[in-house]
Design a protein around this motif. Structure first.
Motif, mmCIF file in Angstrom:
data_model
loop_
_atom_site.group_PDB
_atom_site.id
_atom_site.type_symbol
_atom_site.label_atom_id
_atom_site.label_comp_id
_atom_site.label_asym_id
_atom_site.label_seq_id
_atom_site.Cartn_x
_atom_site.Cartn_y
_atom_site.Cartn_z
ATOM 1 N N MET B 378 13.062 7.709 6.251
ATOM 2 C CA MET B 378 13.841 6.676 6.946
ATOM 3 C C MET B 378 14.031 5.440 6.064
ATOM 4 S SD MET B 378 13.081 4.889 10.605
ATOM 5 C CE MET B 378 11.855 3.694 10.064
ATOM 6 N N TRP B 379 12.962 5.051 5.374
ATOM 7 C CA TRP B 379 13.054 3.851 4.527
ATOM 8 C C TRP B 379 13.977 4.090 3.347
ATOM 9 C CZ3 TRP B 379 11.353 0.653 7.832
ATOM 10 C CH2 TRP B 379 10.261 0.963 8.654
ATOM 11 N N THR B 380 13.957 5.308 2.826
ATOM 12 C CA THR B 380 14.877 5.621 1.719
ATOM 13 C C THR B 380 16.315 5.494 2.198
ATOM 14 O OG1 THR B 380 13.215 7.227 0.970
ATOM 15 C CG2 THR B 380 15.368 7.289 -0.093
ATOM 16 N N LEU B 381 16.587 6.032 3.380
ATOM 17 C CA LEU B 381 17.941 5.952 3.935
ATOM 18 C C LEU B 381 18.336 4.499 4.218
ATOM 19 C CD1 LEU B 381 20.418 7.561 4.970
ATOM 20 C CD2 LEU B 381 19.294 7.692 7.198
ATOM 21 N N LEU B 382 17.362 3.680 4.586
ATOM 22 C CA LEU B 382 17.651 2.270 4.882
ATOM 23 C C LEU B 382 17.834 1.427 3.613
ATOM 24 C CD1 LEU B 382 15.263 1.674 7.929
ATOM 25 C CD2 LEU B 382 17.776 1.745 7.957
ATOM 26 N N HIS B 383 17.558 2.019 2.439
ATOM 27 C CA HIS B 383 17.761 1.344 1.150
ATOM 28 C C HIS B 383 16.784 0.200 0.902
ATOM 29 C CE1 HIS B 383 22.219 2.811 0.556
ATOM 30 N NE2 HIS B 383 21.341 3.798 0.554
ATOM 31 N N VAL B 384 15.738 0.102 1.691
ATOM 32 C CA VAL B 384 14.824 -1.052 1.593
ATOM 33 C C VAL B 384 13.734 -0.809 0.545
ATOM 34 C CG1 VAL B 384 15.237 -1.790 3.951
ATOM 35 C CG2 VAL B 384 13.412 -0.113 3.498
ATOM 36 N N PRO B 385 13.154 -1.889 0.021
ATOM 37 C CA PRO B 385 12.041 -1.727 -0.914
ATOM 38 C C PRO B 385 10.768 -1.324 -0.176
ATOM 39 C CG PRO B 385 12.416 -4.067 -0.480
ATOM 40 C CD PRO B 385 13.518 -3.317 0.227
ATOM 41 N N VAL B 386 9.987 -0.455 -0.814
ATOM 42 C CA VAL B 386 8.717 0.019 -0.263
ATOM 43 C C VAL B 386 7.676 -0.032 -1.373
ATOM 44 C CG1 VAL B 386 7.525 1.943 0.876
ATOM 45 C CG2 VAL B 386 9.999 1.665 1.207
ATOM 46 N N VAL B 387 6.492 -0.569 -1.048
ATOM 47 C CA VAL B 387 5.361 -0.534 -1.983
ATOM 48 C C VAL B 387 4.244 0.273 -1.341
ATOM 49 C CG1 VAL B 387 3.562 -1.903 -3.126
ATOM 50 C CG2 VAL B 387 5.911 -2.746 -3.062
ATOM 51 N N ASN B 388 3.694 1.255 -2.063
ATOM 52 C CA ASN B 388 2.480 1.906 -1.570
ATOM 53 C C ASN B 388 1.261 1.122 -2.030
ATOM 54 O OD1 ASN B 388 0.942 4.244 -0.365
ATOM 55 N ND2 ASN B 388 0.072 4.228 -2.442
ATOM 56 N N LEU B 389 0.390 0.819 -1.035
ATOM 57 C CA LEU B 389 -0.898 0.184 -1.331
ATOM 58 C C LEU B 389 -1.988 1.235 -1.158
ATOM 59 C CD1 LEU B 389 -0.506 -3.113 0.748
ATOM 60 C CD2 LEU B 389 0.012 -2.737 -1.666
ATOM 61 N N PRO B 390 -2.764 1.524 -2.213
ATOM 62 C CA PRO B 390 -3.837 2.504 -2.080
ATOM 63 C C PRO B 390 -5.099 1.833 -1.537
ATOM 64 C CG PRO B 390 -3.741 1.743 -4.333
ATOM 65 C CD PRO B 390 -2.665 0.987 -3.575
ATOM 66 N N GLY B 391 -6.113 2.644 -1.310
ATOM 67 C CA GLY B 391 -7.413 2.053 -0.966
ATOM 68 C C GLY B 391 -8.189 2.819 0.077
ATOM 69 N N PHE B 392 -7.515 3.392 1.054
ATOM 70 C CA PHE B 392 -8.234 4.031 2.155
ATOM 71 C C PHE B 392 -8.725 5.414 1.750
ATOM 72 C CE2 PHE B 392 -5.238 0.955 3.708
ATOM 73 C CZ PHE B 392 -6.062 0.130 4.440
ATOM 74 N N VAL B 393 -9.763 5.874 2.447
ATOM 75 C CA VAL B 393 -10.379 7.153 2.148
ATOM 76 C C VAL B 393 -10.306 8.020 3.393
ATOM 77 C CG1 VAL B 393 -12.413 8.306 1.182
ATOM 78 C CG2 VAL B 393 -12.025 5.869 0.741
ATOM 79 N N GLY B 394 -9.806 9.235 3.244
ATOM 80 C CA GLY B 394 -9.720 10.140 4.386
ATOM 81 C C GLY B 394 -11.002 10.930 4.582
ATOM 82 N N PRO B 395 -11.055 11.753 5.628
ATOM 83 C CA PRO B 395 -12.260 12.524 5.940
ATOM 84 C C PRO B 395 -12.649 13.503 4.830
ATOM 85 C CG PRO B 395 -10.422 13.123 7.408
ATOM 86 C CD PRO B 395 -10.007 11.914 6.657
ATOM 87 N N ALA B 396 -11.676 13.939 4.026
ATOM 88 C CA ALA B 396 -12.011 14.840 2.917
ATOM 89 C C ALA B 396 -12.323 14.067 1.642
ATOM 90 C CB ALA B 396 -10.863 15.815 2.671
ATOM 91 N N GLY B 397 -12.395 12.752 1.765
ATOM 92 C CA GLY B 397 -12.690 11.945 0.581
ATOM 93 C C GLY B 397 -11.490 11.667 -0.297
ATOM 94 N N MET B 398 -10.312 11.989 0.210
ATOM 95 C CA MET B 398 -9.099 11.798 -0.590
ATOM 96 C C MET B 398 -8.444 10.453 -0.278
ATOM 97 S SD MET B 398 -8.737 14.492 -2.513
ATOM 98 C CE MET B 398 -7.030 14.371 -3.041
ATOM 99 N N PRO B 399 -7.669 9.927 -1.246
ATOM 100 C CA PRO B 399 -6.988 8.647 -1.011
ATOM 101 C C PRO B 399 -5.942 8.736 0.101
ATOM 102 C CG PRO B 399 -6.873 9.290 -3.347
ATOM 103 C CD PRO B 399 -7.383 10.468 -2.587
ATOM 104 N N VAL B 400 -5.812 7.632 0.808
ATOM 105 C CA VAL B 400 -4.745 7.471 1.798
ATOM 106 C C VAL B 400 -4.156 6.082 1.577
ATOM 107 C CG1 VAL B 400 -4.146 7.360 4.249
ATOM 108 C CG2 VAL B 400 -5.903 8.972 3.469
ATOM 109 N N GLY B 401 -2.854 6.013 1.468
ATOM 110 C CA GLY B 401 -2.212 4.719 1.248
ATOM 111 C C GLY B 401 -1.447 4.262 2.475
ATOM 112 N N LEU B 402 -1.056 3.006 2.453
ATOM 113 C CA LEU B 402 -0.144 2.481 3.482
ATOM 114 C C LEU B 402 1.035 1.823 2.762
ATOM 115 C CD1 LEU B 402 -2.614 0.846 6.049
ATOM 116 C CD2 LEU B 402 -1.449 3.056 6.255
ATOM 117 N N SER B 403 2.171 1.818 3.424
ATOM 118 C CA SER B 403 3.370 1.231 2.832
ATOM 119 C C SER B 403 3.614 -0.179 3.351
ATOM 120 C CB SER B 403 4.605 2.080 3.175
ATOM 121 O OG SER B 403 4.618 3.290 2.466
#
Lengths: 434, 434
Positions: B378-403
């Motif tokens: 949706m954000w790509t279609l809206l042409h808007v800028p998006v930054v991924n912020l890393p930091g969170f850890v999921g239950p499997a120990g893998m990274p999870v980001g937020l935009s």
């Protein structure tokens, strides 16, 4: 028998497929015309005869396979070709041999076309400073720009088909000045990969030919499809909108006369021609076109500027430095108003079988400049298909064309309308050189 | 002293400019990391060490000139490079050496960057069939796609900067899966010439880095400019919209937890976080994204299909043959609704300093598939800028980001917000591999 170079694309392909004409003989006939005329018209910037003749003989050996078997095509020199340089009329690209054909060139080759050579363009298809090519009807005059060479060599019967591009009025204006048919398809309908980018919102491939049937042949190859299947329309009773457009005050006597004559011819043939005054939003579109083109060119030419600032023409440094001071807010406003204009125009145009509007301010001007794109830029921004119909003659004896326009993705319908209206206008006499 | 390959781009450039680190030593440090890790991560598809070292020594000899002097950059293998092949992970392009750098590559080279090599991509950046590369945090898992290799090698500290592309979620999703920062800029803000075309309305360059300062450095080089000059914003009192978006039901526990934690961290820091429910028009955007991407891909891949139908993967024949039966009317409706969505979202987003939204449905999945782009398209279609912020850890120990998202042409403002929010999230622990 007609000299092969004088055949339309459809006629030439039919003869080659029937074994009545060899690819090599057609190519040789085109070269003979080029030999006779290139010193005057100067449409070509790269031509490798030996390579063309090798390919022609190979096509003869293989026999007819694709729908464009053996068809010579001129390619504007902002379109990448793997076997010829692509120089963009820029000092930065003099040694540039792209390894891959542009998507459109590859599609044409796969259909059996014979990519003949590269044609003159204004620098990066982005200025009104002329290249070297001249109008085949009068070498004191421009063929128009930026697709100068392709329009000129098709009009001069040096090849039957030419590729151009349009970001402002770079396909339709030269067609009007040279007296040939042209199609600027709906934005996005034909792949633009491998065309020099100027403005991604506006850049469109353009097609030149000497008949509407030829444009239809190319539309088949490029898989053009309408939003609804087109129905046959008769001229008698056809609803045509006569749209002077917001820039009508710029029209010179030649264009005013052609427009009046066109309307009269349509009415005489039984068409229902009504004046179309567009809503005020459309008055803002020429300025928004400028904002989009220059706003986007700023990002496009950044890499050329960073790579070789010293040799990049100041026209492009001005774009990168944003000397017109087009803010991002103005760019976004232009995007949004254009989007509203597209929806509005599709709805307006749906009430008509075609919209008739000028192709240029008048006849091709004398000198180096390539003329004024005012009558084209709004349609480019609206993403709608446009066909130039040649035929009218201006006071200086030069060709004057008129444009047929429809809503987005009505390209095939529009070609159908061009097929029935074209002969009316062609009967006025000023088309391609004979 | 920190191993040079572990430095961020900003740190590395500062040391090289100060003469504390040679370009060659940085390159050798990156190669040592690649030697240690490439058998597992498999991010590179073309790497010419001799050429890189020759260029590194030449940059050392010339001394610091550009803002990116000596900076190693990984380039996704759908982006043209003049000195390395550009294969698109397609059998049609295995011998493809474009003669010209993509615009973005040329701009980076002109700024002094050291183009290091080409990285793994899904075929034509247009499928979810994985390439060969693996997630550096767990080689059983995908790094995400389609910019798989660039995200993986930046996360694995093999180089500080990587280039990707985004048409659906091809930059932001891999950043979330690998735990790195990424910027998908406003559509059109960075020249896309020389990137394989998929969908001209959607295709966007993406940038990977391990710090927001590094993204800012690249934003300077690419001359990114906002619609209004950004002002410094403090986290205390900042207005943040928490936007679950129309695809929230797809969010897995990892993403739900990260989103809740992110909101709590922002509130604890004094930000004013409010829920943002978008109007119903936005519910239609995921489907319209599909219509635009596939509708445009049909024209894009026509030339590959005509050129070599037999070797083109059936995924692309399906696009050319329009097996999803996307009509031109549906394509136009998608264009028009998207345009309305852009205007509406810019107005909505203007009330906030940033919009927080998920980057992916959850942690990187196990296996070959590259994951789900639902939270990005949706954000790509809206042409808007998006930054991924890393930091969170999921239950499997893998990274999870937020935009973080903002209205169009607020890229610099958004990077400013990322700079103050990023450290809060990074403190959660799951970023790049150490």
């Amino acid at each position: 028998m007609t000299q092969p170079n004088l055949l339309s694309a459809s006629e030439a392909v039919a003869r080659m497929r029937a074994g009545q004409l060899s690819v090599e003989d057609l190519a040789l006939s085109c070269f003979a015309r080029i030999d006779a005329r290139d010193a005057v018209v100067k449409g070509w910037v790269a031509l490798d005869r030996d390579r063309v003749l090798v390919q022609a003989r190979e096509l003869d050996r293989l026999g007819p396979r694709g729908p464009l078997h053996g068809l010579p095509i001129a390619v504007k020199d902002v379109i990448q070709t793997q076997d010829l340089p692509t120089r963009h009329n820029s000092p930065l690209y003099q040694d540039s041999f792209p390894a891959i054909d542009a998507g459109c060139v590859r599609t044409l080759r796969a259909a059996g076309a014979l990519i003949f050579g590269k044609t003159d363009t204004t620098e990066f298809a982005a200025t009104v400073r002329g290249g070297r090519s001249r109008n085949p009807h009068d070498s004191a005059r421009t063929p128009g720009g930026s697709s100068s060479g392709s329009a000129a060599v098709v009009a001069d019967c040096q090849v039957p088909i030419g590729l151009g591009t349009q970001t402002g009025g770079s396909t339709i204006r030269p067609a009007s000045f040279c007296g040939v048919y042209a199609l600027k398809a709906t934005w996005g309908a034909i792949n633009r990969e491998g065309l020099k980018m100027l403005s991604p919102t506006l850049d469109t491939l353009g097609l030149y030919a000497r008949s509407v049937a030829d444009l239809d042949l190319l539309a088949d190859v490029f898989d053009l499809e309408d939003r609804v299947s087109p129905k046959a329309v008769a001229l008698a009773g056809a609803r045509v909108a006569a749209c002077r457009s917001p820039v009508w005050p710029k029209a010179e006597a030649a264009t005013r006369a052609a427009f009046d004559t066109g309307i009269a011819l349509l009415r005489r043939a039984g068409a229902d021609v009504v004046d179309l005054d567009l809503p005020p939003l459309f008055d803002t579109l020429p300025d928004h076109h400028t904002a989009v083109m220059h706003g986007e060119a700023r990002a496009t030419f950044l890499s050329e500027d960073r790579f070789d600032h010293a040799r990049l023409h100041d026209d492009f440094r001005a774009m990168v430095e944003n000397r017109r001071r087009i803010s991002k807010a103005a760019l976004l406003e232009a995007y949004d108003v254009a989007a509203q204009g597209r929806m509005a125009f599709d709805a307006i145009a749906a009430d008509f079988d075609a919209v008739l509007t000028p192709s240029a301010v008048g006849e091709a001007p004398v000198g180096e400049g390539t003329g004024d794109a005012s009558f084209n830029s709004m349609w480019t921004l609206l993403h709608v298909p446009v066909v130039n119909l040649p035929g009218f003659v201006g006071p200086a004896g030069m060709p004057v064309g008129l444009s047929l326009v429809a809503g987005r993705y009505r390209d095939r319908h529009l070609l159908g309308m061009a097929k029935i209206i074209g002969p009316l206008f062609e009967a006025q006499g000023a088309t391609h050189a004979r």
